[in-house]
Design a protein around this motif. Structure first.
Motif, short mmCIF file in Angstrom:
data_model
loop_
_atom_site.label_atom_id
_atom_site.label_comp_id
_atom_site.label_asym_id
_atom_site.label_seq_id
_atom_site.Cartn_x
_atom_site.Cartn_y
_atom_site.Cartn_z
N LYS A 26 0.81 -1.21 0.00
CA LYS A 26 0.00 0.00 0.00
C LYS A 26 0.85 1.27 0.00
CE LYS A 26 -3.90 2.11 2.39
NZ LYS A 26 -4.88 1.95 3.48
N GLU A 27 1.87 1.32 0.84
CA GLU A 27 2.71 2.52 0.92
C GLU A 27 3.40 2.78 -0.42
OE1 GLU A 27 2.92 -0.01 3.22
OE2 GLU A 27 1.66 0.99 4.71
N GLN A 28 3.93 1.72 -1.03
CA GLN A 28 4.60 1.86 -2.32
C GLN A 28 3.60 2.34 -3.39
OE1 GLN A 28 6.08 -1.75 -4.18
NE2 GLN A 28 7.90 -0.66 -4.90
N ALA A 29 2.40 1.80 -3.37
CA ALA A 29 1.37 2.20 -4.34
C ALA A 29 0.92 3.65 -4.12
CB ALA A 29 0.18 1.25 -4.27
N GLN A 30 0.81 4.07 -2.87
CA GLN A 30 0.43 5.46 -2.60
C GLN A 30 1.48 6.43 -3.14
OE1 GLN A 30 -0.19 4.98 1.65
NE2 GLN A 30 -2.41 5.21 1.40
N GLU A 31 2.74 6.09 -2.94
CA GLU A 31 3.81 6.93 -3.47
C GLU A 31 3.79 6.92 -5.00
OE1 GLU A 31 7.31 9.35 -3.62
OE2 GLU A 31 5.71 9.07 -2.17
N ALA A 32 3.55 5.75 -5.58
CA ALA A 32 3.48 5.62 -7.04
C ALA A 32 2.30 6.41 -7.61
CB ALA A 32 3.39 4.16 -7.44
N GLU A 33 1.19 6.44 -6.89
CA GLU A 33 0.02 7.20 -7.33
C GLU A 33 0.36 8.70 -7.43
OE1 GLU A 33 -4.61 7.62 -5.89
OE2 GLU A 33 -3.04 7.68 -4.36
N ARG A 34 1.01 9.22 -6.40
CA ARG A 34 1.40 10.63 -6.39
C ARG A 34 2.40 10.92 -7.50
NH1 ARG A 34 5.45 13.49 -5.15
NH2 ARG A 34 6.66 11.81 -4.21
N LEU A 35 3.40 10.07 -7.63
CA LEU A 35 4.41 10.25 -8.68
C LEU A 35 3.79 10.16 -10.07
CD1 LEU A 35 7.42 8.24 -7.22
CD2 LEU A 35 7.39 10.68 -7.77
N THR A 36 2.85 9.25 -10.25
CA THR A 36 2.18 9.11 -11.55
C THR A 36 1.49 10.42 -11.91
OG1 THR A 36 1.86 6.74 -11.28
CG2 THR A 36 0.42 7.85 -12.84
N ALA A 37 0.75 10.99 -10.97
CA ALA A 37 0.06 12.25 -11.24
C ALA A 37 1.07 13.36 -11.56
CB ALA A 37 -0.81 12.65 -10.05
N ASP A 38 2.15 13.43 -10.80
CA ASP A 38 3.16 14.46 -11.03
C ASP A 38 3.81 14.31 -12.41
OD1 ASP A 38 2.67 15.46 -8.50
OD2 ASP A 38 4.49 14.61 -7.60
N LEU A 39 4.18 13.07 -12.76
CA LEU A 39 4.83 12.82 -14.05
C LEU A 39 3.88 13.05 -15.22
CD1 LEU A 39 6.88 9.67 -13.03
CD2 LEU A 39 7.82 11.89 -13.73
N LEU A 40 2.60 12.73 -15.03
CA LEU A 40 1.62 12.98 -16.10
C LEU A 40 1.42 14.48 -16.30
CD1 LEU A 40 -1.03 10.19 -15.46
CD2 LEU A 40 0.60 10.36 -17.36
N GLU A 41 1.42 15.25 -15.21
CA GLU A 41 1.31 16.71 -15.34
C GLU A 41 2.50 17.27 -16.12
OE1 GLU A 41 0.79 18.14 -11.34
OE2 GLU A 41 -1.37 17.81 -11.41
N GLU A 42 3.68 16.71 -15.91
CA GLU A 42 4.87 17.14 -16.65
C GLU A 42 4.78 16.75 -18.13
OE1 GLU A 42 8.41 15.56 -14.79
OE2 GLU A 42 7.86 16.39 -12.83
N LYS A 43 4.37 15.52 -18.38
CA LYS A 43 4.35 15.00 -19.75
C LYS A 43 3.21 15.57 -20.58
CE LYS A 43 4.47 10.73 -22.42
NZ LYS A 43 4.59 9.27 -22.37
N PHE A 44 2.06 15.80 -19.94
CA PHE A 44 0.86 16.28 -20.64
C PHE A 44 0.34 17.56 -19.98
CE2 PHE A 44 0.70 11.54 -21.00
CZ PHE A 44 0.92 11.44 -22.37
N PRO A 45 1.02 18.68 -20.15
CA PRO A 45 0.61 19.91 -19.45
C PRO A 45 -0.75 20.45 -19.88
CG PRO A 45 2.39 20.37 -21.00
CD PRO A 45 2.22 18.88 -20.96
N ALA A 46 -1.26 20.05 -21.03
CA ALA A 46 -2.58 20.53 -21.48
C ALA A 46 -3.72 19.67 -20.94
CB ALA A 46 -2.62 20.57 -23.01
N ASP A 47 -3.37 18.59 -20.25
CA ASP A 47 -4.39 17.69 -19.70
C ASP A 47 -4.69 18.05 -18.24
OD1 ASP A 47 -4.13 16.40 -22.11
OD2 ASP A 47 -3.24 14.58 -21.30
N PHE A 48 -5.90 17.74 -17.80
CA PHE A 48 -6.27 17.92 -16.39
C PHE A 48 -6.02 16.58 -15.72
CE2 PHE A 48 -8.92 17.96 -12.69
CZ PHE A 48 -8.89 19.26 -12.25
#
Length: 162
Positions: A135-157
């Motif tokens: 769970k802890e690893q997945a929670q960290e991965a969830e946050r990182l996924t959102a951060d990396l997606l914001e970087e990769k796709f800045p026009a997306d919400f």
């Protein structure tokens, strides 16, 4: 962890929106558990990992405010996410131990057991699923996924509950 999330999840996200995609949109007409399972099947790895970080693309036009308010979504949530539909694409990142059950909640129990965000912007397709050991690893991965997606796709919400 950042490199692992980049490789396992972010690199597998298609760049085209559901409007541009040639694939069938499974949740447009059928939100049954069997359809959800079929949409998740390509994302299974056979690895003995127990928690999933999933990425959903959601409908941009969303559900009307009156409808979601009647489902128990707060006016704060409606106003907080109201402009998401104006972005190029609407993406939701979540984490679950039982990913099929959780996506079923998003699709079929909006605003109740599902997330308020997906009550406003219903999921249309699964973009990617990454599996993690705990769970802890997945929670960290969830946050990182959102951060990396914001970087990769800045026009997306990008929305995530974390």
């Amino acid at each position: 962890m950042r490199d692992e999330v980049q490789e396992r999840i972010v690199e597998g996200i298609p760049t085209e929106t559901y409007h541009e995609a040639e694939q069938i949109l499974p949740f447009k007409h059928d939100t049954s558990r069997s359809t959800i399972a079929s949409a998740l099947l390509p994302h299974t790895t056979g690895e003995p990992r127990t928690y999933a970080v999933y990425v959903l693309e959601c409908l941009q036009n969303g559900t009307g405010a009156a409808t979601v308010l009647s489902q128990g979504v707060s006016t704060t949530s409606v106003s907080r996410y109201g402009d998401a539909g104006e972005c190029r694409r609407v993406i939701y990142v979540g984490m679950a131990k039982r990913v099929l059950d959780r996506i079923d909640q998003h699709l079929n129990k909006p605003g109740g057991e599902g997330a308020y965000f997906t009550a406003l912007y219903p999921p249309i397709r699964v973009l990617q699923v990454g599996w993690f050991n705990g769970k802890e690893q997945a929670q960290e991965a969830e946050r990182l996924t959102a951060d990396l997606l914001e970087e990769k796709f800045p026009a997306d919400f990008i929305a995530y509950p974390g």
